[in-house]
Design a protein around this motif. Structure first.
Motif, PDB file in Angstrom:
ATOM      1  N   THR A 141      45.860  39.382  31.564  1.00 22.22           N
ATOM      2  CA  THR A 141      44.583  39.493  32.279  1.00 22.22           C
ATOM      3  C   THR A 141      44.302  38.320  33.203  1.00 22.22           C
ATOM      4  OG1 THR A 141      43.340  38.399  30.497  1.00 22.22           O
ATOM      5  CG2 THR A 141      43.621  40.796  30.340  1.00 22.22           C
TER       6      THR A 141
ATOM      7  N   THR B 275      40.160  32.222  28.674  1.00 25.27           N
ATOM      8  CA  THR B 275      39.542  33.149  29.613  1.00 25.27           C
ATOM      9  C   THR B 275      38.187  33.620  29.087  1.00 25.27           C
ATOM     10  OG1 THR B 275      40.565  35.093  28.587  1.00 25.27           O
ATOM     11  CG2 THR B 275      41.810  33.982  30.331  1.00 25.27           C
ATOM     12  N   VAL B 276      37.392  34.150  29.999  1.00 25.79           N
ATOM     13  CA  VAL B 276      36.105  34.733  29.615  1.00 25.79           C
ATOM     14  C   VAL B 276      36.316  35.886  28.644  1.00 25.79           C
ATOM     15  CG1 VAL B 276      34.171  36.096  30.507  1.00 25.79           C
ATOM     16  CG2 VAL B 276      34.860  33.998  31.680  1.00 25.79           C
ATOM     17  N   GLY B 277      37.314  36.733  28.915  1.00 27.84           N
ATOM     18  CA  GLY B 277      37.582  37.846  28.013  1.00 27.84           C
ATOM     19  C   GLY B 277      37.943  37.387  26.626  1.00 27.84           C
TER      20      GLY B 277
ATOM     21  N   PHE C 214      29.143  43.459  30.055  1.00 25.32           N
ATOM     22  CA  PHE C 214      30.553  43.416  30.428  1.00 25.32           C
ATOM     23  C   PHE C 214      31.055  44.838  30.634  1.00 25.32           C
ATOM     24  CE2 PHE C 214      30.483  42.907  25.739  1.00 25.32           C
ATOM     25  CZ  PHE C 214      31.155  44.056  25.338  1.00 25.32           C
TER      26      PHE C 214
ATOM     27  N   ILE D 163      38.374  43.917  28.261  1.00 22.24           N
ATOM     28  CA  ILE D 163      37.239  43.429  29.040  1.00 22.24           C
ATOM     29  C   ILE D 163      37.757  43.064  30.424  1.00 22.24           C
ATOM     30  CG2 ILE D 163      35.430  41.672  29.198  1.00 22.24           C
ATOM     31  CD1 ILE D 163      35.753  41.367  26.109  1.00 22.24           C
TER      32      ILE D 163
ATOM     33  N   GLU E  16      35.375  42.588  33.282  1.00 26.99           N
ATOM     34  CA  GLU E  16      34.355  41.892  34.064  1.00 26.99           C
ATOM     35  C   GLU E  16      33.195  41.562  33.146  1.00 26.99           C
ATOM     36  OE1 GLU E  16      33.253  43.690  37.884  1.00 26.99           O
ATOM     37  OE2 GLU E  16      31.159  43.347  37.312  1.00 26.99           O
ATOM     38  N   ALA E  17      32.480  40.456  33.412  1.00 29.74           N
ATOM     39  CA  ALA E  17      31.366  40.065  32.552  1.00 29.74           C
ATOM     40  C   ALA E  17      30.271  39.381  33.355  1.00 29.74           C
ATOM     41  CB  ALA E  17      31.849  39.125  31.442  1.00 29.74           C
TER      42      ALA E  17
ATOM     43  N   GLU F  14      35.332  38.150  36.830  1.00 32.15           N
ATOM     44  CA  GLU F  14      36.311  38.938  36.113  1.00 32.15           C
ATOM     45  C   GLU F  14      36.708  38.221  34.822  1.00 32.15           C
ATOM     46  OE1 GLU F  14      38.492  41.568  39.538  1.00 32.15           O
ATOM     47  OE2 GLU F  14      39.331  39.579  39.136  1.00 32.15           O
ATOM     48  N   ALA F  15      37.309  38.973  33.923  1.00 34.12           N
ATOM     49  CA  ALA F  15      37.517  38.468  32.561  1.00 34.12           C
ATOM     50  C   ALA F  15      38.648  37.458  32.453  1.00 34.12           C
ATOM     51  CB  ALA F  15      37.789  39.638  31.619  1.00 34.12           C
TER      52      ALA F  15
END
Length: 412
Positions: free
Chosen positions: A43, A91-93, A118, A150, A152-153, A62-63
């Motif tokens: 990702t 990462t955010v995800g 998300f 995931i 996008e958040a 984006e994640a």
């Protein structure tokens, strides 16, 4: 949200007959991010910033965006992520999927508490927008990547005066004094954490508490510049090195002191030493992190220290901190009211396994749980006992997603 081309791109990658799993920076210590015999969907290419409302502090991205890049973009603008873990190279995800926590749980909870929405791609080709209050949202936050990918958040940031922290260091002699300091610090300090000498049966350690401050300094953030240059033939963390290291580290900070420090140095000290895990040698290491209810916390941690000392093993990266009185948002979120102890142990085969079995017994008896993001070996029955919302979570799993951890702890 995602455009039609992005939707098709993600859905096309997930349409496969083989079980897949989202993979980011690979910073989880155990098997939560592994999928032997299956697919890993990388990702990190989902790395775009989409929008930032500087009035409200609402970030859309984006994640695959790294927490480090969010901080370096937003801190100069007066905003910061409310919750960060010990490394910003995630990462955010991954932060959502593991519902990471930091040193300020008593004020700001865990990462999922600050996610406004998300987008979740499922292997049936659907794309769901998830918001707080929905069952799929609660299943995905802390859901170990098993409900979908995931992509996008939207994250709510918090205002800060700058990148600097005022940090106070206080030595403590035993666990009773640690809990006194933790309780006394919650009202006036945002961040609290301690290093504990796990080779000392009394539980002595160094307590740190910090608040954001406007230091008036304009220095650039630190950059990682050091690297462990080689793989030693054996672990450098052993009986010969641990005891003098712990004694020297405690002696160096045995007096109360205050300093100003950049947030990267305080939150992410190991990010400045690249490939630090190599010091454990070719057999690597395990991290053992548990959360115990507050009522059993002191006795439970004391029993664990006694067990570690009796086994002749130890950890110099030993962290003890309390969690606030806030129930977890996610069905499988780790952070809960109580106290958490995290320790790194070199892999010594059967000796390490025997120690973990003894520590597991203490966690089980006190009604605690282990942290899946750090785990590679917890027994299935301990996972089921520690996460009573597991039956509620299972119906939300994506049948096209699997991991080494899910097969070990959930059977598929």
């Amino acid at each position: 949200m995602l455009g039609l081309s992005d939707r098709a791109r993600v859905a096309g990658q997930l349409a496969t007959d083989h079980p897949g799993l989202a993979w980011g920076m690979g910073r989880s210590y155990g098997d939560v991010g592994l999928n032997p015999g299956g697919l890993l969907w990388n990702t990190t290419a989902l790395d775009r910033f989409i929008g930032f409302d500087e009035q409200q502090g609402l970030l859309r991205c984006e994640a695959g965006v790294l927490l480090r890049d969010i901080q370096r973009l937003c801190v100069p603008r007066g905003w910061m992520l409310p919750v960060v873990p010990g490394t910003q190279l995630v990462t955010v995800g991954g932060a959502i999927a593991n519902d990471i926590h930091g040193k300020n749980h008593h004020l700001h909870g865990s990462f999922g508490d600050h996610v406004a929405a998300f987008s979740l791609a499922r292997t049936d080709g659907s794309l769901a927008r998830c918001v707080p209050g929905q069952p799929l949202f609660a299943a995905t936050v802390g859901g170990l990547g098993l409900t979908g990918v995931i992509v996008e958040a939207e994250i709510r940031l918090r205002r800060v005066p700058g990148p600097w922290l005022c940090i106070e260091t206080l030595p403590y002699r035993d666990l009773a004094q640690f809990f006194d300091l933790a309780d006394a610090s919650e009202a006036g300090w945002e961040h609290t954490v301690s290093w504990i000498d796990c080779l000392n049966r009394s539980g002595r350690g160094i307590f740190l508490r910090a608040n954001p401050t406007d230091a008036g300094l304009r220095e650039p953030p630190p950059r990682a510049s050091r690297r462990v240059p080689f793989d030693p033939p054996v672990s450098l963390v052993n009986r010969l090195s641990l005891r003098p290291f712990n004694a020297v580290y405690h002696a160096m900070q045995r007096t109360r002191a205050t300093r100003i420090e950049h947030y990267e140095q305080f939150f992410h000290p190991l990010d400045n030493l690249l490939e630090w895990n190599r010091i454990y040698g070719p057999r690597g290491f395990y991290q053992y992190q548990c959360a115990l209810p507050r009522a059993a916390g002191k006795l439970g941690v004391q029993a664990m220290l006694e067990t570690i000392a009796s086994a002749g093993m130890g950890s110099f990266l030993a962290v003890l901190k309390t969690f606030g009185e806030r129930e977890p948002l996610g069905m499988l979120s780790f952070a809960r009211p109580g106290v958490t102890l995290a320790l790194d142990f070199p892999n010594r085969g059967e000796h390490t396994e025997a120690l973990f079995a003894s520590l597991d017994a203490i966690v089980r008896e006190t009604g605690g749980r282990l942290y899946p993001a750090k785990d590679a070996r917890m027994p299935r029955e301990l996972f089921e006992a520690g996460y009573p919302r597991l039956p509620e979570f299972l119906p939300h799993r994506d049948p096209g997603i699997s991991s080494a951890m899910s097969r070990r702890l959930m059977g598929s």
